[in-house]
Write an enzyme that holds these catalytic residues in place. Structure first.
Site, PDB file in Angstrom:
ATOM      1  N   LYS A 193       5.227   1.993  -3.251  1.00 12.96           N
ATOM      2  CA  LYS A 193       5.105   3.373  -3.735  1.00 12.96           C
ATOM      3  C   LYS A 193       5.325   3.398  -5.234  1.00 12.96           C
ATOM      4  CE  LYS A 193       4.855   7.632  -1.856  1.00 12.96           C
ATOM      5  NZ  LYS A 193       4.387   7.938  -0.490  1.00 12.96           N
ATOM      6  N   LYS A 218       0.848  -1.191   0.000  1.00  7.35           N
ATOM      7  CA  LYS A 218       0.000   0.000   0.000  1.00  7.35           C
ATOM      8  C   LYS A 218       0.878   1.232   0.000  1.00  7.35           C
ATOM      9  CE  LYS A 218      -4.019   2.143   0.563  1.00  7.35           C
ATOM     10  NZ  LYS A 218      -3.671   2.946  -0.635  1.00  7.35           N
TER      11      LYS A 218
HETATM   12  N1  GLU Z   1       0.811   9.130  -0.187  1.00  7.58           N
HETATM   13  C1  GLU Z   1       0.342   9.003   1.155  1.00  7.58           C
HETATM   14  C2  GLU Z   1       1.475   8.619   2.071  1.00  7.58           C
HETATM   15  O1  GLU Z   1       2.638   8.876   1.796  1.00  7.58           O
HETATM   16  C3  GLU Z   1      -0.871   8.081   1.264  1.00  7.58           C
HETATM   17  C4  GLU Z   1      -0.674   6.684   0.807  1.00  7.58           C
HETATM   18  C5  GLU Z   1      -1.951   5.850   0.777  1.00  7.58           C
HETATM   19  O2  GLU Z   1      -3.013   6.333   1.135  1.00  7.58           O
HETATM   20  O3  GLU Z   1      -1.829   4.694   0.349  1.00  7.58           O
HETATM   21  O4  GLU Z   1       1.269   8.135   3.155  1.00  7.58           O
END
Ligand code: GLU
Length: 419
Positions: A104, A68
């Protein structure tokens, strides 16, 4: 030679493994991602020219569940930065107590130079390119820097076409019209505000009237400022790439958000002092500082100029490890990124739970759930920090958070037989 950002994240990871007394094998396993996908995304531009963009999806660790993490569109992002960000997601999701590993994605592009049609083509193209690796129970992306709910809508539509059915749980932070939850829009900033409020309760005697400076006025910074002002704090500085606005009497955050969203520049805010330096927000006289922009903002070069007592990291990796050491020596406390900005991904988790059940809570109920999780997580980390500090005065709140996060990953890896 790794990017400075990746080096810093690995340094942090190593420190966590050492402070927590975990076997070195844990570092060996977490210092490299499980899988990396490099993709090319051809886009026919409005002028007829074909441009091929490069993108990545890094799947760092899956011990606790599906990968995630967000997708970043940025002209300077590198694969190594993406690995650093995926590693932080593994730590954040574990600390957050949610059933996810870390991942990511990134595309090297300046989305501000694209038309809407080009941006849609790029978003759909990237979703198609990473489709073999993602899915509601495999890897669930979301927005990050320069990506938003509209982009998630295009991507989930693309994935649904490939799947031949609607697959709402494949992306989070979608528009409310397309299985999103209204809280997700402000969840990261709201969560950071809850973390700041709880830290102020413990270390400053309360949030009421405390002066706050926010560096970065994107999604996180805007909502961080908005919710902190609602909680009784006084926002004295905000900044974006156009510069810094400083007003010791307090900034009208709703007006500043309106100005920013209409003119794209925070410097057009009609009142206060304007400073022609986006970093000036870091140095103003404030009790609480939210570095909510990008990584590597507080470094050995500028750390001495920081006056705030509590630094709440809304961005990922804004403070370098060396600068953090100096902040603690000065008596400041840093609420680390993977605790402070976890509201975004924790809310993503709540949205995903709604999506896979096709059952929805209302805004108030969802926000309450998010607030409770953020509050409990802050106090869990703070308690660990106090306990560790009584034996080793030099530990930081990040060390305590790392130990809690790594413990959960370590136990899962151990029981799976990976270690
Ligand atoms: N981009 C956000 C983070 O760095 C959210 C990631 C998400 O909701 O999966 O935490």
């Amino acid at each position: 030679m790794a990017s400075e950002f990746l080096e810093n994240v690995l340094k942090t990871l190593k420190r966590g493994v050492e402070v927590g007394g975990f076997p070195e094998e844990l570092y060996t396993m977490l210092s490299k991602p499980e899988r990396i996908l490099i993709v090319k995304i051809p886009v026919r531009m409005d002028n007829g020219k074909l441009v091929v963009f490069e993108g990545y999806r890094v799947q760092h660790n899956s011990a606790l569940g599906p990968y995630k993490g967000g997708i970043r569109f940025h002209p300077e992002v590198t694969l190594e930065d993406d690995i650093a960000l995926a590693t932080l997601m593994t730590l954040k999701n574990s600390l957050g107590g949610i059933p996810y590993g870390g991942g990511k994605g990134a595309v090297r592009v300046n989305p501000k130079e694209l038309s809407m049609r080009e941006l849609e083509q790029l978003s759909r193209g990237y979703a198609r390119a990473i489709a073999p690796l993602i899915g509601e129970f495999k890897d669930i992306p979301a927005p990050d820097v320069n990506t938003n709910p509209q982009i998630m809508a295009w991507m989930v539509d693309e994935l649904s076409k490939l799947a031949g059915r609607n697959v709402p749980g494949t992306f989070t932070a979608k528009p409310v019209e397309l299985w999103g939850n209204p809280v997700r829009e402000y969840a990261t900033g709201f969560g950071a505000a809850v973390a700041a409020r709880e830290a102020a309760e413990v270390y400053l005697g309360g949030i009421e009237g405390k002066r706050v400076a926010i560096q970065g006025f994107g999604n996180t910074g805007q909502w961080h400022a908005y919710w902190l002002s609602k909680m009784g704090a006084k926002i004295v500085a905000i900044s974006d790439t156009s510069g810094t606005v400083y007003d010791p009497n307090g900034i009208d955050v709703e007006l500043a958000m309106k100005v920013k969203n209409e003119t794209k520049k925070v410097i057009n805010y009609p009142k206060g002092e304007k400073i022609n330096d986006p970093k000036a927000a870091l140095y103003v006289d404030a009790d609480i500082l939210g570095p909510d922009a990008m990584e590597n903002q507080i470094t050995l070069e500028n750390v001495d100029k920081i006056k705030a007592k509590i630094i709440v990291e809304g961005a990922n990796g804004p403070t370098t490890p060396e600068a953090e050491e100096k902040l603690y020596k000065k008596g400041a406390i840093v609420v680390p990124d993977f605790l402070a900005n976890a509201g975004g991904v924790i809310m993503s988790y709540l949205e995903w739970v709604e999506n896979i059940q096709w059952y929805y809570w209302g805004e108030e109920e969802t926000r309450q759930k998010l607030e409770n999780i953020m509050k409990n997580n802050f106090h869990k980390v703070n308690k660990k920090y106090q306990d560790m500090k009584s034996e080793k005065p030099e530990v930081t709140m990040r060390d305590a958070a790392l130990v809690l996060s790594l413990e959960r990953i370590y136990k899962a890896m151990k029981v799976r037989g990976w270690l």
